[in-house]
Design an enzyme around this catalytic site. Structure first.
Site, short mmCIF file in Angstrom:
data_model
loop_
_atom_site.label_atom_id
_atom_site.label_comp_id
_atom_site.label_asym_id
_atom_site.label_seq_id
_atom_site.Cartn_x
_atom_site.Cartn_y
_atom_site.Cartn_z
N GLY A 12 -3.14 1.01 10.26
CA GLY A 12 -2.09 1.70 9.29
C GLY A 12 -2.21 3.10 8.85
O GLY A 12 -3.09 3.43 9.32
N CYS A 13 -1.19 3.28 7.49
CA CYS A 13 -1.18 4.88 7.89
C CYS A 13 -2.48 4.88 6.83
O CYS A 13 -3.41 4.46 6.46
CB CYS A 13 0.05 4.74 6.75
SG CYS A 13 -0.01 6.64 5.53
#
Length: 171
Positions: A12-13
């Site tokens: 993810g981020c």
């Protein structure tokens, strides 16, 4: 000569991943960037196929690769393909970029333990692939949540999440 080792993970981020992983015992340094894609010198605005990733330098006398992976699986959902929270796309895929055969073995073994544990609602979709070039992200992305503590993240520690070994996991 340094006895430190490297690990490259994507989940993810990269802001949230870095913020939590950098605080783990034995982690010497982290940097966020891009890997696993098609172009050289990717940027935040142009990184086709690359995953937002974190390169971790750690001291094997204080922690090991397995411990880093167990924490990695605790702080992101490895059962959703190309998505973490509101972030959708291949940039946000779950991936382990191994640097040697031992890391590959440990990664596959850890994934088998996660799958057997029943701690997540589905099977792990985390990619396990050889590490390629790691491209450091722009300065404004490094240690982002340290500078902007109320910034966006979709990563959260799950304090009661404890990965049993397969022999101890539910059938």
């Amino acid at each position: 000569m340094s006895d430190h080792k490297k690990a490259i993970l994507a989940g993810g981020c990269f802001w949230g991943m870095q913020d939590l992983i950098r605080k783990q015992p034995g982690v010497v340094s982290t940097r966020v960037g891009y890997t696993g894609g098609q172009n050289d010198h990717p940027t935040y605005r142009n990184h086709p196929g690359h995953a937002e990733s974190i390169e971790i330098t750690y001291d094997p006398a204080q922690t090991d690769y397995r411990a880093l992976l167990e924490f990695f699986f605790q702080i992101h959902d490895p059962t959703t393909k190309n998505r973490q929270g509101n972030d959708v796309g291949t940039s946000y895929r779950s991936a382990i970029f191994y640097v040697d055969d031992e890391q590959k073995r440990v990664a596959l073994d850890t994934i088998a333990d996660v799958d057997a544990s029943g701690l997540w609602p589905g099977k792990v979709v985390t990619e396990v692939t050889p590490a390629g070039e790691f491209w450091e992200a722009e300065p404004e992305h490094q240690d982002y949540l340290e500078r902007m503590p109320w910034g966006y993240t979709c990563h959260f520690p799950r304090p009661d999440w404890k990965l049993p070994k397969r022999a101890d996991a539910k059938a």
